[in-house]
Design an enzyme around this catalytic site. Structure first.
Site, PDB file in Angstrom:
ATOM      1  N   ARG A  49      -8.590  -0.918   3.839  1.00 54.52           N
ATOM      2  CA  ARG A  49      -8.089  -0.875   5.215  1.00 54.52           C
ATOM      3  C   ARG A  49      -6.669  -0.333   5.227  1.00 54.52           C
ATOM      4  NH1 ARG A  49      -9.170  -6.925   7.325  1.00 54.52           N
ATOM      5  NH2 ARG A  49      -8.048  -7.357   5.400  1.00 54.52           N
ATOM      6  N   ASP A  51      -3.344  -0.015   7.812  1.00 56.93           N
ATOM      7  CA  ASP A  51      -2.840  -0.617   9.044  1.00 56.93           C
ATOM      8  C   ASP A  51      -2.553   0.447  10.101  1.00 56.93           C
ATOM      9  OD1 ASP A  51      -2.970  -3.167   7.976  1.00 56.93           O
ATOM     10  OD2 ASP A  51      -0.900  -3.124   7.244  1.00 56.93           O
ATOM     11  N   ARG A 194       4.456  -1.723   1.691  1.00 55.71           N
ATOM     12  CA  ARG A 194       5.566  -1.679   2.650  1.00 55.71           C
ATOM     13  C   ARG A 194       6.606  -2.761   2.346  1.00 55.71           C
ATOM     14  NH1 ARG A 194       2.399  -1.854   8.169  1.00 55.71           N
ATOM     15  NH2 ARG A 194       4.519  -1.955   9.037  1.00 55.71           N
TER      16      ARG A 194
END
Length: 249
Positions: A49, A51, A194
């Protein structure tokens, strides 16, 4: 038959890869396109996945169908049908038990930090005004290889069995006037890249010391790590698989 589809996309206009009720996603757009062209309901399963706002230079997904088709023609039709910010790179048959997510052996990401303001990087890189000590950031990056448990960089309340990841490569480089961070591992936790980048930037601007990274990782506490950098600078660049997944025609 089970097929793998290789795609890339600009994530600016999407609420991530995964389909959800009240927002547009890459998975939803791809499923609708495949279902329309093949004339049956198609469900795709991605390798992972991304974001909202995160981009992908390479992502694989698998889907099953009873429809017989030419892969080159389907690729052409999909690229004509899909919006301009999603592109299909290839489609190929795989063995029926191969899973896009679970059979991936590694994943790689790139994070772009723009050091000069540019109208062409608005949605593609994180513009940072502060001067950065790249040498210290790379010194701290090497510390990542000393650990396996990266809970401190994981989004809280994430349903995972383990926080262990095997980081294979990680480095900062100055390329064409921007700072680029690349990292490769067998798996990544939600928000992990991140959070790592934000922590290393804090080291680069002198907010925390290089050796403090040991304490942060050992704490297993997300609150002790740095800020999460904006999604727009993050790119999934590679998903690797064993050569044996393909089914010979």
């Amino acid at each position: 038959m089970r097929y793998f589809i290789e795609l890339s996309y600009n994530g600016t206009n999407y609420h991530g890869w995964q389909k959800q009720p009240n927002a547009i996603s890459v998975q939803e757009v791809l499923e609708k396109a495949l279902s329309t062209i093949l004339g049956e309901t198609i469900v795709v399963m991605g390798a992972g996945r991304t974001d909202a706002g995160v981009h992908a230079k390479q992502l694989f997904a698998h889907f099953d169908t009873v429809v017989v088709f030419n892969t080159d023609k389907l690729q052409y039709k999909l690229n004509s049908f899909l919006p301009e910010d999603i592109a299909i790179q290839s489609i190929f048959k795989v063995k029926e038990d191969i899973h896009a997510r679970f059979h991936a052996t590694s994943r790689a990401y790139l994070y772009r930090v723009a050091l000069q303001k540019s109208p062409f990087n608005v949605d593609q890189a994180y513009f940072l005004k502060h001067a950065l000590d790249i040498e210290k950031m790379n010194e701290a990056t090497k510390i990542l290889f000393d650990y396996k448990d990266f809970q401190c960089f994981s989004k809280t309340h994430t349903d995972v069995k383990t926080y262990n990841c095997d980081i294979m490569a990680a480095q900062w480089k100055l390329i064409d006037g921007e700072l680029q961070f690349t990292i490769k591992a067998d798996r990544f936790l939600r928000n992990m890249v991140r959070a790592i980048v934000g922590t290393l930037i804090n080291i680069g601007v002198g907010k925390i010391k290089v050796e403090d990274l040991h304490t942060i990782i050992q704490s297993k506490n997300r609150c002790n790590a740095g800020f999460s950098v904006p999604a727009k600078g993050l790119y999934l660049t590679e998903v690797a698989y064993p050569d044996t997944i393909k089914l010979n025609d």
